[in-house]
Enzyme design. Sequence first.
Site, PDB file in Angstrom:
ATOM      1  N   PHE A 150       2.986 -13.105   7.947  1.00  0.00           N
ATOM      2  CA  PHE A 150       4.232 -12.695   8.595  1.00  0.00           C
ATOM      3  C   PHE A 150       4.053 -12.312  10.065  1.00  0.00           C
ATOM      4  O   PHE A 150       5.029 -11.998  10.734  1.00  0.00           O
ATOM      5  CB  PHE A 150       4.883 -11.554   7.810  1.00  0.00           C
ATOM      6  CG  PHE A 150       5.785 -12.042   6.715  1.00  0.00           C
ATOM      7  CD1 PHE A 150       7.052 -11.509   6.546  1.00  0.00           C
ATOM      8  CD2 PHE A 150       5.373 -13.051   5.852  1.00  0.00           C
ATOM      9  CE1 PHE A 150       7.894 -11.965   5.541  1.00  0.00           C
ATOM     10  CE2 PHE A 150       6.196 -13.511   4.844  1.00  0.00           C
ATOM     11  CZ  PHE A 150       7.471 -12.974   4.691  1.00  0.00           C
ATOM     12  N   ALA A 177       5.582  -7.112   3.668  1.00  0.00           N
ATOM     13  CA  ALA A 177       6.141  -6.168   4.640  1.00  0.00           C
ATOM     14  C   ALA A 177       5.043  -5.315   5.249  1.00  0.00           C
ATOM     15  O   ALA A 177       3.950  -5.190   4.689  1.00  0.00           O
ATOM     16  CB  ALA A 177       7.183  -5.259   3.981  1.00  0.00           C
ATOM     17  N   HIS A 178       5.341  -4.734   6.392  1.00  0.00           N
ATOM     18  CA  HIS A 178       4.526  -3.671   6.985  1.00  0.00           C
ATOM     19  C   HIS A 178       5.016  -2.375   6.345  1.00  0.00           C
ATOM     20  O   HIS A 178       6.099  -1.894   6.664  1.00  0.00           O
ATOM     21  CB  HIS A 178       4.741  -3.652   8.498  1.00  0.00           C
ATOM     22  CG  HIS A 178       3.865  -2.686   9.240  1.00  0.00           C
ATOM     23  ND1 HIS A 178       3.778  -1.347   8.920  1.00  0.00           N
ATOM     24  CD2 HIS A 178       3.033  -2.864  10.298  1.00  0.00           C
ATOM     25  CE1 HIS A 178       2.928  -0.746   9.745  1.00  0.00           C
ATOM     26  NE2 HIS A 178       2.464  -1.646  10.593  1.00  0.00           N
ATOM     27  N   ASP A 181      15.328   2.985   1.156  1.00  0.00           N
ATOM     28  CA  ASP A 181      16.241   4.107   1.375  1.00  0.00           C
ATOM     29  C   ASP A 181      16.083   4.677   2.779  1.00  0.00           C
ATOM     30  O   ASP A 181      16.951   5.411   3.258  1.00  0.00           O
ATOM     31  CB  ASP A 181      15.957   5.211   0.354  1.00  0.00           C
ATOM     32  CG  ASP A 181      14.602   5.860   0.573  1.00  0.00           C
ATOM     33  OD1 ASP A 181      14.562   6.972   1.128  1.00  0.00           O
ATOM     34  OD2 ASP A 181      13.585   5.262   0.202  1.00  0.00           O
ATOM     35  N   TYR A 195       9.853   2.413  10.614  1.00  0.00           N
ATOM     36  CA  TYR A 195       9.879   1.590   9.405  1.00  0.00           C
ATOM     37  C   TYR A 195      11.310   1.353   8.944  1.00  0.00           C
ATOM     38  O   TYR A 195      11.710   0.219   8.663  1.00  0.00           O
ATOM     39  CB  TYR A 195       9.062   2.264   8.300  1.00  0.00           C
ATOM     40  CG  TYR A 195       9.155   1.575   6.965  1.00  0.00           C
ATOM     41  CD1 TYR A 195       8.526   0.354   6.748  1.00  0.00           C
ATOM     42  CD2 TYR A 195       9.877   2.140   5.913  1.00  0.00           C
ATOM     43  CE1 TYR A 195       8.610  -0.282   5.523  1.00  0.00           C
ATOM     44  CE2 TYR A 195       9.962   1.515   4.685  1.00  0.00           C
ATOM     45  CZ  TYR A 195       9.329   0.308   4.496  1.00  0.00           C
ATOM     46  OH  TYR A 195       9.419  -0.328   3.288  1.00  0.00           O
TER      47      TYR A 195
END
EC number: 1.1.1.133
Length: 301
Positions: free
Chosen positions: A40, A63-64, A105, A129
């Site tokens: 990615f 994802a990171h 969330d 993030y």
Amino acid sequence: MNILLFGKTGQVGWELQRALAPLGNLIALDVHSTDYCGDFSNPEGVAETVKKIRPDVIVNAAAHTDVDKAESEPEFAQLLNATSVEAIAKAANEVGAWVIHYSTDYVFPGTGEIPWQGGTDATAPLNVYGETKLSSEKKALQKHCGKHIIFRTSWVYAGKGNNFAKTMLRLAKEREELAVINDQFGRPTGAELLADCTAHAIRVAVDKPEVAGLYHLVAGGTTTWHDYAALVFEEARKAGINLALNKLNAVPTTAYPTPARRPHNSRLNTEKFQQNFALVLPDWQVGVKRMLNELFTTTAI
């Protein structure tokens, strides 16, 4: 059905390899894959992978996810969490593929005590993030690929690799006293549950494309990190595991400063998911106890 999975070796990706296999032909990639690009940090490469494979469904579990490290490398976090997702979304739209994507969330400000509603409650990330994951939702998938399902989740754990429970057990064997945060509220959610729900959602989406959209997907109930730890220790003692711990203290978030701010309220409302996909999400304790039982019976703690 041809399914392309990115991020196959992460906590969720590992469980997805199992859950997606019965749906059809699964091509699972990670950053080290050589047949196709699964890296990615290379948006053009992952987009080219989509165009070459031309899958029916893309599941993105890459994802990171190092929340604190993202604060010091926001450009890299944006590249992995948003820029490459946008490239995949555009390529998916070209080939007519569904994209299943996981968010967090952390897109919310984390205030209040009421579970966050997807689609109506205002987003306001507290950290880098959260900002990058919100960008993956709005600027990538919702903008460029109509056939998408976004699952916001939180407090994800798995038996594979490191997790909160394993850390707590290690510390409880070494120390007589521990202090754990008791003013962050959420729902520990197993990677196993996420993977199984994803597989079910894909089957529904293929027949009912109108289910495309944004969902909250977490286990039921609510707890704090302190109460989560207390359950872990209780189950360990039931299993005959000797712990040095004799005192568990509850402390506020301020007791453990971190580079990235954490939300007080990570509760997510899952009514839309349960209604649209006709599933019931079990209480968080069900999955945690299952994970702990497997841990206690298969490995030395």
